[in-house]
Write a protein that holds these residues in place. Structure first.
Motif, short mmCIF file in Angstrom:
data_model
loop_
_atom_site.label_atom_id
_atom_site.label_comp_id
_atom_site.label_asym_id
_atom_site.label_seq_id
_atom_site.Cartn_x
_atom_site.Cartn_y
_atom_site.Cartn_z
N ASP A 124 -35.12 19.40 -1.47
CA ASP A 124 -34.11 20.43 -1.19
C ASP A 124 -33.13 19.96 -0.12
OD1 ASP A 124 -35.26 22.32 -2.98
OD2 ASP A 124 -36.79 22.77 -1.48
N ASN A 141 -19.19 24.43 -3.61
CA ASN A 141 -20.01 24.62 -4.81
C ASN A 141 -19.65 23.68 -5.95
OD1 ASN A 141 -17.64 25.78 -5.75
ND2 ASN A 141 -18.43 27.88 -5.75
N ARG A 145 -25.13 22.02 -5.36
CA ARG A 145 -25.65 23.30 -5.88
C ARG A 145 -26.00 24.19 -4.69
NH1 ARG A 145 -30.32 22.38 -10.13
NH2 ARG A 145 -29.95 24.62 -10.40
N CYS A 146 -25.32 25.29 -4.61
CA CYS A 146 -25.49 26.19 -3.46
C CYS A 146 -26.62 27.17 -3.74
CB CYS A 146 -24.18 26.92 -3.17
SG CYS A 146 -22.82 25.81 -2.74
N GLN A 147 -27.82 26.65 -3.73
CA GLN A 147 -29.00 27.49 -3.96
C GLN A 147 -30.23 26.80 -3.41
OE1 GLN A 147 -28.67 27.60 -8.31
NE2 GLN A 147 -30.44 26.24 -8.46
N GLY A 148 -31.31 27.55 -3.29
CA GLY A 148 -32.55 27.00 -2.78
C GLY A 148 -32.76 27.36 -1.32
N TRP A 151 -30.40 25.74 1.40
CA TRP A 151 -29.06 26.34 1.38
C TRP A 151 -29.09 27.75 1.96
CZ3 TRP A 151 -24.11 25.33 1.20
CH2 TRP A 151 -23.22 26.38 0.97
N ASP A 152 -29.98 28.58 1.47
CA ASP A 152 -30.01 29.98 1.87
C ASP A 152 -30.37 30.17 3.33
OD1 ASP A 152 -29.38 30.73 -0.74
OD2 ASP A 152 -31.49 31.01 -1.31
N ARG A 153 -31.30 29.35 3.84
CA ARG A 153 -31.89 29.62 5.15
C ARG A 153 -31.40 28.70 6.26
NH1 ARG A 153 -38.21 31.18 3.92
NH2 ARG A 153 -37.74 33.15 2.85
N ARG A 156 -26.19 27.59 4.54
CA ARG A 156 -25.21 28.65 4.36
C ARG A 156 -24.86 29.34 5.68
NH1 ARG A 156 -23.38 33.60 3.17
NH2 ARG A 156 -21.92 33.66 1.40
N GLU A 168 -19.54 28.77 -0.13
CA GLU A 168 -19.53 28.28 -1.51
C GLU A 168 -18.13 27.88 -1.96
OE1 GLU A 168 -23.06 30.97 -0.98
OE2 GLU A 168 -20.94 31.03 -0.42
N ASN A 298 -29.45 38.52 5.57
CA ASN A 298 -29.55 39.79 4.85
C ASN A 298 -29.34 41.01 5.73
OD1 ASN A 298 -30.05 38.82 2.14
ND2 ASN A 298 -32.04 38.12 2.91
#
Length: 414
Positions: A124, A141, A145-148, A151-153, A156, A168, A298
């Protein structure tokens, strides 16, 4: 011979102090009543405290910042942990973790469950390296790949703060340069640093004192209305109070915002789309043992800063919140603070600051509109975090541009 610096934001202060350090006569003019531009402090009667307009975080590896503070005698006013560490909490899951990079450039910390990102594998992290191979004109993006979990934690929230734009769709070129100068250099390059006594006390007031001690003329509430030029030479600066004719060896550093610069220099391409930052300040002491900085996922809040006399919250990429009533924004931000720091729900004295044009929009399209420091006039150069520094609009970028403008102006004298 005189160096006329127009604009007393950090880019202008950086240029003016660098020129004064070389023994040049400097005249600094600013349209506002206070210096600092978008990096300022003021006493707010609603909250009853001196607050900063925003929470401007810098990093241990920001060389232009440290050179500027060394020059004006304020380097000791930046504080932060001895090593890089970034606490996070996800309000959706209540999971908390702290990213603790090792100091060196070999990132062995990514393999450590105690130091890394929860749920992340080495693959990752490796996938994020594709950002460093981004091509000009690409968005993030399009480069990765803007995921996983990484990226999220980590990536980003980090890029959202650095770029002040949705990561992104932001410029991959700008994002990659941020990563090269921070994450890719090891934890020693990105330990967080904050001004101990506020933005003005660290970045602005010592610079004004430095200039005054060297005989600089500082003129506040003095707006530049126009520039008179002929061929490749600026002949005069037309201020609201007077017309200042220039001698043949005088130089001008124009450190005004892009929308003002575009009016003063018709035909110059400048960024013309901007992104806001929302800041909330609450007059309450954080619980004992609270971390100075906490990243939030979040929630509306993105970063929570605990100062001795207040708690402050920053939201980047905040255009979507500019029409929200301030009272509503304050309550939403406070609700997030309550969850993170386990405080009472009663809203303390507060202030919400909306910086509507905080930065240029850090997309590839807007990045392409950034001009060089040199202009078509041989005796006028530009400074500002919005010119082509290779970085997004940050304190480091502003001070880097000021140092470059001073060098170009100084070269013209010699």
């Amino acid at each position: 011979m005189t160096a006329y610096v127009v604009g007393a934001g950090l880019a202008g202060l950086g240029a003016a102090t660098a020129l004064a350090a070389q023994g040049l006569t400097v005249e600094l003019s600013e349209a506002a009543a206070l210096a600092g531009g978008r990096c300022r402090s003021y006493f707010d009667s609603q909250i009853g405290l001196t607050i900063d307009n925003g929470n401007h975080l810098v990093l241990s590896g920001n060389l232009a910042v440290h050179q500027y503070l060394e020059r004006i005698g304020a380097r000791q006013d930046l504080i932060g942990p001895p090593a890089a560490e970034f606490p996070f909490i996800d309000l959706a899951t209540r999971q908390a973790w702290t990213v603790r990079p090792n100091p060196g450039a070999v990132p062995w910390w990514v393999l450590s469950a105690e130091r890394g990102v929860p749920g992340a594998r080495f693959a990752d992290f490796l996938a994020m390296a594709g950002l460093l191979r981004a091509k000009p004109g690409q968005s993030v993006n399009q480069a990765i790949r803007c995921q996983g979990p990484v990226w999220d934690r980590l990536m980003r929230p980090f890029l959202l703060a650095a770029l002040n734009a949705e990561p992104e769709t932001a410029s991959a070129e700008l994002a990659a340069q941020v990563v090269r100068e921070t994450l890719a250099r090891g934890g020693a390059a990105y330990a967080p640093r904050l001004p101990a006594q506020g933005l003005a006390a660290t970045y602005v007031d010592p610079a004004l004192d430095y200039l005054q001690a060297r005989g600089a003329r500082i003129r506040m509430k003095r707006r530049l209305l126009g520039i008179e030029a002929e061929n490749d030479q600026v002949l005069a600066l037309v201020f609201a109070d007077r017309r200042q004719a220039l001698a043949a060896d005088d130089r001008v550093v124009l450190a005004t915002p892009p929308w003002i610069t575009a009016e003063l220099l018709p035909g110059l391409p400048t960024p013309d789309r901007f992104e806001a930052i929302l800041n909330g300040h609450f007059r309450v002491r954080a619980p004992a043992g609270s971390r100075p900085i906490t990243g939030v996922l979040n929630g509306l809040a993105e970063w929570i800063f605990c100062f001795p006399d207040r708690i402050s919250v920053t939201v980047s990429g905040a255009n979507r919140w500019m029409d929200t009533p301030r009272e509503v924004a304050a309550r939403r931000l406070w609700d997030d603070v309550v969850q993170v720091l386990d405080l009472a729900h009663a809203l303390p004295p507060w202030q919400v600051v909306k910086e509507k044009r905080a930065t240029f929009l850090a997309t590839a399209e807007q990045n392409a509109r950034r001009p060089q420091a040199r202009t078509r006039f041989r005796n006028l150069v530009l400074a500002g975090d919005w010119i082509d520094t290779g970085l997004p609009a940050t304190i480091e970028g502003a001070l880097r541009s000021g140092a470059l403008a001073a060098r170009l102006a100084q070269d013209a004298f010699t």
